[in-house]
Write an enzyme that holds these catalytic residues in place. Sequence first.
Site, PDB file in Angstrom:
ATOM      1  N   HIS A   7       0.847  -1.195   0.000  1.00 11.74           N
ATOM      2  CA  HIS A   7       0.000   0.000   0.000  1.00 11.74           C
ATOM      3  C   HIS A   7       0.882   1.245   0.000  1.00 11.74           C
ATOM      4  CE1 HIS A   7      -3.869  -1.972   1.780  1.00 11.74           C
ATOM      5  NE2 HIS A   7      -3.280  -2.733   0.879  1.00 11.74           N
TER       6      HIS A   7
ATOM      7  N   GLU B  82       0.834   3.905   1.757  1.00 11.27           N
ATOM      8  CA  GLU B  82       1.261   4.347   3.089  1.00 11.27           C
ATOM      9  C   GLU B  82       2.447   3.530   3.589  1.00 11.27           C
ATOM     10  OE1 GLU B  82      -3.373   4.433   3.212  1.00 11.27           O
ATOM     11  OE2 GLU B  82      -1.830   3.302   2.232  1.00 11.27           O
TER      12      GLU B  82
ATOM     13  N   CYS C  35      -6.496   1.801   5.583  1.00 12.82           N
ATOM     14  CA  CYS C  35      -7.104   0.544   6.021  1.00 12.82           C
ATOM     15  C   CYS C  35      -6.551   0.160   7.399  1.00 12.82           C
ATOM     16  CB  CYS C  35      -6.790  -0.569   5.011  1.00 12.82           C
ATOM     17  SG  CYS C  35      -5.051  -1.051   4.999  1.00 12.82           S
TER      18      CYS C  35
ATOM     19  N   CYS D  30      -2.692  -0.246   7.539  1.00 10.30           N
ATOM     20  CA  CYS D  30      -1.969   1.015   7.463  1.00 10.30           C
ATOM     21  C   CYS D  30      -2.139   1.848   8.737  1.00 10.30           C
ATOM     22  CB  CYS D  30      -2.392   1.785   6.222  1.00 10.30           C
ATOM     23  SG  CYS D  30      -1.867   0.948   4.697  1.00 10.30           S
TER      24      CYS D  30
END
Length: 182
Positions: free
Chosen positions: A61, A63, A91, A94
Amino acid sequence: MQASSQKVASIDLEFMEQAIALATQAEQIGEVPVGALVVCDGQIIGQGYNQTINSHDPCGHAEIIALRQAAQTLGNHRLSGCDLYVTLEPCTMCVGALIHARIRRLVYAASEPKAGAVVSQMQLLEQPYFNHSVQVISGLMADESGRMLSNFFKQRRKQHKANKADKANSNSITDQSKDAVL
């Protein structure tokens, strides 16, 4: 959508624009268009965009990539005093990483109604049992980010539908060829 009541500075807009530019890079390689950057003392020390598909990494991801790069830049897994800018509400994974990294402030654009772990679903950052709290600013450039995400998924659905039609058409031609041989 207006940004939350926390104070939003012009520098926040500049950093979010850069996160949106990173999201565009993700989109260009067929990834969900999410971009993120970590800022410390006004300097970008980490950045990333979604790369789960291309890197075959479920943790790829935006992040996580930005946090890893920032930690390498500082030579420390703790990113105290740093801010994370991201184009989509984080999410669960993260949010956990933000807490472990000790991110000071999260600034995100669009809400993620299905899996957002900040306000949309789980509100993880409001839980009293964590040993770190993260300030949150939400909705900064949400329209731009939301539009990019909506267009991406609309295009993806259109492509999926076209692929299904091509496959059905291909199967029909194959069946006709078999009938002609018989």
